[in-house]
Motif scaffolding. Sequence first.
Motif, short mmCIF file in Angstrom:
data_model
loop_
_atom_site.label_atom_id
_atom_site.label_comp_id
_atom_site.label_asym_id
_atom_site.label_seq_id
_atom_site.Cartn_x
_atom_site.Cartn_y
_atom_site.Cartn_z
N SER A 308 0.79 -1.23 0.00
CA SER A 308 0.00 0.00 0.00
C SER A 308 0.83 1.28 0.00
N GLN A 309 2.13 1.18 0.23
CA GLN A 309 2.95 2.39 0.30
C GLN A 309 2.94 3.13 -1.03
N LEU A 310 2.68 4.43 -0.96
CA LEU A 310 2.62 5.24 -2.17
C LEU A 310 4.01 5.74 -2.55
N GLU A 311 4.37 5.58 -3.81
CA GLU A 311 5.67 6.01 -4.29
C GLU A 311 5.77 7.53 -4.34
N ASP A 312 6.99 8.04 -4.29
CA ASP A 312 7.25 9.47 -4.36
C ASP A 312 7.08 9.96 -5.80
N VAL A 313 6.26 10.97 -6.00
CA VAL A 313 5.95 11.46 -7.34
C VAL A 313 7.21 11.90 -8.08
N LEU A 349 -3.25 -5.71 0.34
CA LEU A 349 -3.62 -4.30 0.47
C LEU A 349 -5.14 -4.23 0.38
N THR A 350 -5.69 -3.05 0.57
CA THR A 350 -7.15 -2.91 0.60
C THR A 350 -7.67 -2.33 -0.72
N GLU A 351 -8.99 -2.38 -0.90
CA GLU A 351 -9.58 -1.80 -2.11
C GLU A 351 -9.30 -0.31 -2.18
N GLU A 352 -9.35 0.38 -1.05
CA GLU A 352 -9.03 1.82 -1.07
C GLU A 352 -7.57 2.04 -1.45
N ASP A 353 -6.69 1.15 -1.01
CA ASP A 353 -5.28 1.26 -1.38
C ASP A 353 -5.09 1.20 -2.90
N GLU A 354 -5.84 0.31 -3.56
CA GLU A 354 -5.66 0.20 -5.00
C GLU A 354 -6.12 1.46 -5.72
N TRP A 355 -7.17 2.09 -5.22
CA TRP A 355 -7.61 3.34 -5.86
C TRP A 355 -6.62 4.47 -5.60
N LYS A 356 -6.01 4.48 -4.43
CA LYS A 356 -4.96 5.48 -4.16
C LYS A 356 -3.79 5.30 -5.12
N LYS A 357 -3.43 4.04 -5.40
CA LYS A 357 -2.36 3.77 -6.36
C LYS A 357 -2.71 4.31 -7.75
N LEU A 358 -3.94 4.08 -8.17
CA LEU A 358 -4.35 4.53 -9.50
C LEU A 358 -4.46 6.05 -9.57
N ARG A 359 -4.91 6.68 -8.48
CA ARG A 359 -4.94 8.15 -8.47
C ARG A 359 -3.53 8.71 -8.53
N LEU A 360 -2.58 8.03 -7.89
CA LEU A 360 -1.18 8.45 -7.95
C LEU A 360 -0.67 8.38 -9.40
N ILE A 361 -0.99 7.28 -10.09
CA ILE A 361 -0.56 7.13 -11.49
C ILE A 361 -1.18 8.22 -12.35
N LYS A 362 -2.45 8.53 -12.12
CA LYS A 362 -3.12 9.60 -12.87
C LYS A 362 -2.42 10.94 -12.63
N THR A 363 -2.06 11.21 -11.40
CA THR A 363 -1.35 12.46 -11.07
C THR A 363 -0.02 12.54 -11.81
N ILE A 364 0.73 11.45 -11.81
CA ILE A 364 2.03 11.43 -12.48
C ILE A 364 1.85 11.54 -13.99
N THR A 365 0.88 10.84 -14.54
CA THR A 365 0.62 10.90 -15.97
C THR A 365 0.31 12.33 -16.41
#
Length: 371
Positions: A308-313, A349-365
């Motif tokens: 679940s750890q979010l990577e640094d942008v 990880l949790t379902e909320e964790d997976e959406w946080k990961k995808l929001r992170l990817i969207k932010t980076i994209t």
Amino acid sequence: MAKIHSHFDHVGSYLRPQALKEAREAFAQGKISKEELLDIQDRLVKELVHHQVENGLKVISDGEFGRSWWHLDFLWELTGFEAYQQETSYKFHGAKTRTTNVRLNGQVAENPNHPFYRDFEYLLSITPAGVTPKVTIPSPSLVINRDHRSDLYADYYDSWTDFLDGLVQAYQDTIKRFYDLGARYVQLDDTTWAYLIQQLEDHKDQPDERRVFEKIAEDDVYVINKVLDGLPEDLTVATHVCRGNFKSTYLFEGGYHTISKYLGQLNYDIFFLEYDDERSGDFAPLAEIWNGREQVELVLGVITSKDSQLEDVDAIVARIQEAAQLVPLKNLGISTQCGFASTEEGNILTEEDEWKKLRLIKTITDKVWTS
């Protein structure tokens, strides 16, 4: 029609909701009918599609909610294969899998009643305008000298080449059937290349043994490219090169340098490549994998789906810029390195964790490709 390239994509599988796990168990115990199971599955897929679109994805999947394994459910429903229980589980690092496998029991052919067709038709029916539904199935390489799945070929074919060509025809017919149903994006998931990375490296000083695995790689290129040859021009076909994903563990390790020449020969439109940790090696092989092909996109799996750890942008942006020294930025994308649940057990990880990961990817994209 142009091929589908979005820079922001996802491999395909999502964590199974508890309600789906309970329904599948109830069905297995004979407590609910198949129709009742599918009603529950469809409702949960509809919710999943809403969340994917809500989080900015333009390519969506059904989360692989209708299957237990990322690959075996598809294979054992093809004509010419059957499921069976092998003696040992798959050798993941730190986890024990179920012992299900698949083997030949006849000549391979498309199954016109394959349940994946029904699942895709439902997904297509609930996909909003401007969004593309993606089909994910295992690559045909998963049965070419892998885990005893092709051991019995001589019982049903006159030669090894006849078997390979029969496998090609079954896959072509299946993909064309998906196309006729409305699919314009099909992804072939593949752990074979990671298996070959390890085997070719382990046998680098044993030329006779190494040749066995080089032959597997050559057969894989032969079959995959024959499957891709002649498919409709407006069909995007991707592959995901996976090192194994079960309860946040893995099967294989090693950089792409030992297989990049083979990947560079494959006529896919999109390559999903794992790059979330040191097991994946450096970016140097990207140039050979891309091979100067203007319409090919390499999707870098620089975000892990295993925790679940979010990577640094900024760190991820720097990695993309590093890769762009080898492959033009317009030919790159990012995703998680794998799905969130390659089997129904799912990662840790949790379902909320997976959406946080995808929001992170969207932010980076947005930062890299649209800013």
